[in-house]
Design a protein around this motif. Structure first.
Motif, PDB file in Angstrom:
ATOM      1  N   SER A   1      54.004   7.123 -77.380  1.00 54.60           N
ATOM      2  CA  SER A   1      53.842   7.354 -75.942  1.00 54.60           C
ATOM      3  C   SER A   1      52.404   7.732 -75.593  1.00 54.60           C
ATOM      4  N   ASN A   2      51.755   8.512 -76.476  1.00 54.32           N
ATOM      5  CA  ASN A   2      50.334   8.814 -76.273  1.00 54.32           C
ATOM      6  C   ASN A   2      49.510   7.531 -76.233  1.00 54.32           C
ATOM      7  N   PHE A   3      49.814   6.634 -77.164  1.00 57.01           N
ATOM      8  CA  PHE A   3      49.102   5.367 -77.264  1.00 57.01           C
ATOM      9  C   PHE A   3      49.252   4.559 -75.974  1.00 57.01           C
ATOM     10  N   LEU A   4      50.461   4.501 -75.444  1.00 57.17           N
ATOM     11  CA  LEU A   4      50.692   3.768 -74.200  1.00 57.17           C
ATOM     12  C   LEU A   4      49.962   4.430 -73.033  1.00 57.17           C
TER      13      LEU A   4
ATOM     14  N   VAL B   1      47.098   6.073 -73.271  1.00 56.35           N
ATOM     15  CA  VAL B   1      45.685   5.702 -73.431  1.00 56.35           C
ATOM     16  C   VAL B   1      45.445   4.301 -72.875  1.00 56.35           C
ATOM     17  N   ILE B   2      46.326   3.361 -73.235  1.00 61.48           N
ATOM     18  CA  ILE B   2      46.199   1.988 -72.716  1.00 61.48           C
ATOM     19  C   ILE B   2      46.248   1.995 -71.193  1.00 61.48           C
ATOM     20  N   ASN B   3      47.166   2.772 -70.633  1.00 62.15           N
ATOM     21  CA  ASN B   3      47.333   2.852 -69.182  1.00 62.15           C
ATOM     22  C   ASN B   3      46.026   3.250 -68.488  1.00 62.15           C
ATOM     23  N   SER B   4      45.297   4.216 -69.069  1.00 66.52           N
ATOM     24  CA  SER B   4      44.049   4.677 -68.458  1.00 66.52           C
ATOM     25  C   SER B   4      42.877   3.754 -68.772  1.00 66.52           C
ATOM     26  N   VAL B   5      42.692   3.452 -70.047  1.00 67.26           N
ATOM     27  CA  VAL B   5      41.495   2.730 -70.475  1.00 67.26           C
ATOM     28  C   VAL B   5      41.434   1.320 -69.886  1.00 67.26           C
ATOM     29  N   PHE B   6      42.578   0.676 -69.760  1.00 63.58           N
ATOM     30  CA  PHE B   6      42.591  -0.693 -69.252  1.00 63.58           C
ATOM     31  C   PHE B   6      42.868  -0.770 -67.748  1.00 63.58           C
ATOM     32  N   GLY B   7      42.784   0.359 -67.066  1.00 68.41           N
ATOM     33  CA  GLY B   7      42.851   0.363 -65.608  1.00 68.41           C
ATOM     34  C   GLY B   7      44.202   0.045 -65.018  1.00 68.41           C
ATOM     35  N   ILE B   8      45.280   0.279 -65.764  1.00 72.92           N
ATOM     36  CA  ILE B   8      46.618   0.059 -65.217  1.00 72.92           C
ATOM     37  C   ILE B   8      46.970   1.199 -64.262  1.00 72.92           C
ATOM     38  N   ASN B   9      46.664   2.430 -64.697  1.00 70.66           N
ATOM     39  CA  ASN B   9      46.662   3.615 -63.821  1.00 70.66           C
ATOM     40  C   ASN B   9      47.994   3.891 -63.124  1.00 70.66           C
ATOM     41  N   GLU B  10      49.103   3.708 -63.834  1.00 72.94           N
ATOM     42  CA  GLU B  10      50.404   4.099 -63.295  1.00 72.94           C
ATOM     43  C   GLU B  10      50.704   5.551 -63.674  1.00 72.94           C
ATOM     44  N   ILE B  11      51.332   6.276 -62.775  1.00 76.64           N
ATOM     45  CA  ILE B  11      51.681   7.670 -63.042  1.00 76.64           C
ATOM     46  C   ILE B  11      52.977   7.768 -63.821  1.00 76.64           C
TER      47      ILE B  11
ATOM     48  N   TRP C   1      55.868  13.427 -71.247  1.00 81.03           N
ATOM     49  CA  TRP C   1      54.737  14.347 -71.361  1.00 81.03           C
ATOM     50  C   TRP C   1      53.706  13.865 -72.364  1.00 81.03           C
ATOM     51  N   ARG C   2      54.156  13.168 -73.390  1.00 75.99           N
ATOM     52  CA  ARG C   2      53.189  12.581 -74.329  1.00 75.99           C
ATOM     53  C   ARG C   2      52.403  11.454 -73.652  1.00 75.99           C
ATOM     54  N   PHE C   3      53.087  10.661 -72.840  1.00 77.12           N
ATOM     55  CA  PHE C   3      52.415   9.610 -72.080  1.00 77.12           C
ATOM     56  C   PHE C   3      51.349  10.210 -71.165  1.00 77.12           C
ATOM     57  N   GLU C   4      51.672  11.311 -70.507  1.00 74.85           N
ATOM     58  CA  GLU C   4      50.705  11.969 -69.609  1.00 74.85           C
ATOM     59  C   GLU C   4      49.480  12.456 -70.380  1.00 74.85           C
ATOM     60  N   HIS C   5      49.705  13.018 -71.567  1.00 73.53           N
ATOM     61  CA  HIS C   5      48.579  13.455 -72.401  1.00 73.53           C
ATOM     62  C   HIS C   5      47.716  12.265 -72.807  1.00 73.53           C
ATOM     63  N   GLY C   6      48.366  11.152 -73.123  1.00 79.18           N
ATOM     64  CA  GLY C   6      47.616   9.949 -73.471  1.00 79.18           C
ATOM     65  C   GLY C   6      46.767   9.461 -72.315  1.00 79.18           C
ATOM     66  N   CYS C   7      47.299   9.539 -71.103  1.00 81.89           N
ATOM     67  CA  CYS C   7      46.527   9.158 -69.918  1.00 81.89           C
ATOM     68  C   CYS C   7      45.286  10.029 -69.774  1.00 81.89           C
ATOM     69  N   GLU C   8      45.451  11.342 -69.986  1.00 83.05           N
ATOM     70  CA  GLU C   8      44.323  12.269 -69.890  1.00 83.05           C
ATOM     71  C   GLU C   8      43.268  11.966 -70.951  1.00 83.05           C
TER      72      GLU C   8
ATOM     73  N   GLU D   1      41.328   8.879 -69.948  1.00 85.01           N
ATOM     74  CA  GLU D   1      40.365   9.174 -68.883  1.00 85.01           C
ATOM     75  C   GLU D   1      39.136   9.884 -69.439  1.00 85.01           C
ATOM     76  N   GLU D   2      39.357  10.792 -70.399  1.00 84.17           N
ATOM     77  CA  GLU D   2      38.234  11.486 -71.013  1.00 84.17           C
ATOM     78  C   GLU D   2      37.353  10.512 -71.788  1.00 84.17           C
ATOM     79  N   TRP D   3      38.004   9.591 -72.485  1.00 83.56           N
ATOM     80  CA  TRP D   3      37.242   8.586 -73.222  1.00 83.56           C
ATOM     81  C   TRP D   3      36.386   7.750 -72.279  1.00 83.56           C
ATOM     82  N   LEU D   4      36.936   7.359 -71.123  1.00 85.70           N
ATOM     83  CA  LEU D   4      36.176   6.579 -70.153  1.00 85.70           C
ATOM     84  C   LEU D   4      34.974   7.365 -69.634  1.00 85.70           C
TER      85      LEU D   4
END
Length: 381
Positions: free
Chosen positions: A292-295, A297-307, A333-340, A343-346
């Motif tokens: 879920s963390n991995f997903l 990260v993908i959500n943020s880094v590739f600009g999918i940006n779903e909550i 909650w793991r997905f949310e951490h991955g999104c964060e 975003e930090e990586w970006l």
């Protein structure tokens, strides 16, 4: 790009001295027919291989104004004595060193009880002599070297000929996250490790196999490559190289021997290793807490940006159909951490390497300090 060997004469003397005893020890414990079969194939020395590589630079090597050293580090009393401190401390082994940009070959790779030479022969239908085992080692490490050099030249980890290769390039750039190994990378460490091993080691193995084909000819190279494949597949549980599928694709491909220059080799390797890196990420992800963390990260880094995680994985599936999503393993909650983390990586991706290194060191020190404080209060309580 050119290649120059250092201390090659010491290696040649070592082979002349120990060749019979090495062959005898292996054949005595294995099928003697292997040695008989192998006599129909002409052996090539490392000196011969290096000469042929230099004489065919445009076909085998990248177009660079650079001389790569292959250093035989401990094949004489003097070279062993000179390198003894580094070897004893584990700072020198058979490998390509990106910081020095040299290849080092050590005797233990060939003569230790469980060395590569002996282990490879367990999977060979015909006996693989010590020169051939050394050449396989050289060509594998040369694969690491040319991969590193072409990455520096192009600024890309792999040639982006497929969507899978583009995805892997982005994934591999996570290694340089400002707080790598301690924040985001620590949360997707299994997935990143598979991607890195399957592509980095896959590149080296596949480059080695292609050059074996060109240097030895299809007949002899076929049984050598098959032995490498079987060896990698058998030890993957412990070594975790994830390269056997890439080797098998080349071994069974109609494209063998059809490469005309290094750029064609680089493009082909990039396509194959990225495809199988994603295959192994997919097949192993089900057992990872970090899925879920991995997903995320993908959500943020590739600009999918779903909550919402369910909305995100639908779009991830549409955009990257080669990424598997295990819906029963989704943890919001793991997905949310991955999104964060993404975003930090970006935010940090535009920092230069010095800035990234400083921030990474700072994160390591803060992490250690927090552990010391936590342990102190735990003891007091």
């Amino acid at each position: 790009m050119k290649i120059r060997a250092v201390n090659l004469d010491a290696y040649a003397k070592f082979v002349m001295k120990d060749k019979f005893s090495n062959e005898f020890s292996i054949v005595r414990n294995d099928d003697a027919d292997k040695l008989i079969k192998s006599k129909r194939y002409k052996s090539l020395s490392p000196a011969n291989i290096i000469t042929r590589l230099n004489n065919n630079r445009e076909r085998f090597l990248p177009s660079l104004n650079k001389t790569l050293l292959i250093i035989f580090s401990d094949f004489s009393v003097w070279t062993k004595f000179k390198n003894l401190p580094k070897i004893s401390l584990g700072r020198l082994d058979t490998s390509y060193k990106p910081d020095k940009e040299h290849i080092y070959i050590l005797k233990k790779t060939l003569i230790n009880k469980n060395d590569f030479y002996n282990e490879l022969n367990k999977y060979a239908e015909s006996f693989i002599d010590i020169d051939t085992a050394t050449n396989i080692t050289i060509l594998h490490e040369l694969g690491h070297a040319v991969h590193h050099q072409i990455e520096k030249l192009n600024g890309r980890y792999l040639h982006e000929g497929t969507e899978e290769a583009k995805f892997i390039n982005e994934l591999m750039s996570f290694e340089e996250l400002a707080v790598s190994q301690h924040e985001m990378s620590g949360k997707i460490v299994e997935i990143e490790m598979i991607g890195r091993q399957a592509t980095r080691e896959g590149y080296a193995d596949l480059y080695c196999c292609i050059l074996l084909d060109k240097l030895y000819g299809r007949d002899k190279a076929g049984f050598i490559i098959k032995a490498i494949h079987d060896y990698r597949e058998a030890v993957n549980v412990t070594e975790r190289y994830y390269t056997h599928d890439s080797i098998n694709e080349y071994l069974t491909s109609e494209y063998r021997l059809d490469f005309k220059n290094f750029n064609e080799i680089h493009s082909y390797i990039s396509i194959v290793v990225s495809k199988y890196a994603i295959k192994h990420i997919n097949s192993d992800s089900r057992s990872f807490f970090s899925h879920s963390n991995f997903l995320g990260v993908i959500n943020s880094v590739f600009g999918i940006n779903e909550i919402d995680v369910k909305s995100a994985v639908k779009k991830i599936g549409d955009r990257f159909p080669f990424i598997w999503v295990y819906h029963d393993k989704l943890v919001p909650w793991r997905f949310e951490h991955g999104c964060e983390d993404g975003e930090e990586w970006l935010t940090n991706r535009e920092l230069n390497k010095t800035q990234r290194s400083k921030r990474a060191v700072k994160a390591v020190m803060e992490n250690k300090l927090n552990k010391i404080i936590s342990n102190h209060y735990r003891k007091r309580s």
